[in-house]
Design an enzyme around this catalytic site. Structure first.
Site, short mmCIF file in Angstrom:
data_model
loop_
_atom_site.label_atom_id
_atom_site.label_comp_id
_atom_site.label_asym_id
_atom_site.label_seq_id
_atom_site.Cartn_x
_atom_site.Cartn_y
_atom_site.Cartn_z
N CYS A 213 41.90 51.10 43.03
CA CYS A 213 40.64 50.38 43.20
C CYS A 213 40.66 49.58 44.51
O CYS A 213 40.64 50.18 45.58
CB CYS A 213 40.34 49.56 41.97
SG CYS A 213 38.58 49.25 41.82
N HIS B 143 41.62 51.98 37.24
CA HIS B 143 42.73 51.05 36.96
C HIS B 143 43.71 51.65 35.94
O HIS B 143 43.60 51.36 34.75
CB HIS B 143 42.18 49.75 36.36
CG HIS B 143 41.56 48.84 37.37
ND1 HIS B 143 42.22 47.76 37.89
CD2 HIS B 143 40.35 48.88 37.95
CE1 HIS B 143 41.43 47.15 38.75
NE2 HIS B 143 40.29 47.80 38.80
N GLU C 231 46.65 50.87 35.27
CA GLU C 231 47.52 49.85 34.66
C GLU C 231 46.85 49.16 33.47
O GLU C 231 47.51 48.40 32.76
CB GLU C 231 47.93 48.82 35.73
CG GLU C 231 46.88 47.78 36.12
CD GLU C 231 45.69 48.34 36.92
OE1 GLU C 231 45.68 49.54 37.24
OE2 GLU C 231 44.77 47.55 37.21
N1 GLN Z 1 34.94 45.70 44.14
C1 GLN Z 1 36.26 45.41 44.57
C2 GLN Z 1 36.39 45.50 46.09
O1 GLN Z 1 35.49 45.90 46.74
C3 GLN Z 1 37.25 46.35 43.91
C4 GLN Z 1 37.24 46.13 42.43
C5 GLN Z 1 38.53 46.41 41.74
O2 GLN Z 1 39.61 46.47 42.34
N2 GLN Z 1 38.45 46.51 40.44
O3 GLN Z 1 37.40 45.16 46.62
#
Ligand code: GLN
Length: 190
Positions: free
Chosen positions: A81, A174, A176
């Site tokens: 992410c 995610h 994890e």
């Molecule tokens: N929206 C976050 C970003 O732009 C990422 C979100 C996340 O890691 N769950 O950094």
């Protein structure tokens, strides 16, 4: 698999859950907050969280360039992410600096407000080992472009959600946050 020392970038975000998953697989987790913590790591995880905040800390700690260098060293790297956003070649929505170690373009927060967080089993998995993995998406980016060297491991709704370029892996979800450690195992088995 021999026990390895796996660094987890621990500036902000979901790093403790990654550390637990690493230890559950029998490896050592090392929280990386400063340059000296990178030495001796066999692999590295960049967690989810807020990529803009992580970027600020990376720059404040003068970790940005050393981390980019480390990620190009050929050791396994997994960005999830926000971590995937940090690894990307290009970031949009809005544009921001990135380490540029995997040839993908990502658009931040691209699922929109209505469905900004959701869980979906991965059905479209060119990588058999990931079939059925429950993927947790939280304000996730969308991978808009992948370069010729990038292998797509899984897609959701037509978008790549797990990709690799050699030992560098990026996932927009995610892993994890569930008990399913298959993606991490895949990254560490190389
Ligand atoms: N929206 C976050 C970003 O732009 C990422 C979100 C996340 O890691 N769950 O950094």
């Amino acid at each position: 698999m021999a026990a390895r020392t796996v660094g987890v970038l621990a500036l902000q975000g979901d790093y403790e859950a990654h550390a637990r998953a690493i230890e559950q697989l029998g490896h050592r987790a090392r929280r990386v907050k400063r340059l000296q913590h990178l030495a001796g790591c066999d692999a590295l995880v960049l967690p989810g969280g807020e990529s803009t905040t992580m970027l600020k800390f990376l720059q404040d700690e003068e970790l940005f360039e050393p981390l980019a260098g480390w990620c190009r060293s050929g050791a396994p790297v997994l960005g999830t992410c926000a971590g995937a956003i940090l690894l990307a070649r290009d970031v949009t929505g809005p544009p921001q600096a990135s380490l540029g170690v995997i040839d993908i373009t990502v658009e931040r927060n691209a699922y929109g407000r209505q469905i900004d967080s959701f869980v979906a089993p991965l059905e479209e998995t060119p990588c058999d080992a990931l079939r059925g993995l429950e993927a947790v998406f939280i304000r996730a980016p969308v991978i808009r472009e992948v370069g010729p060297e990038v292998e797509v491991l899984a897609r959701h709704g037509g978008h790549p959600v797990a990709v690799r370029q050699g030992p560098v892996y990026a996932a927009t979800f995610h892993p994890e946050m569930t008990a399913d450690t298959r993606l991490l195992e895949q990254v560490l088995q190389d």
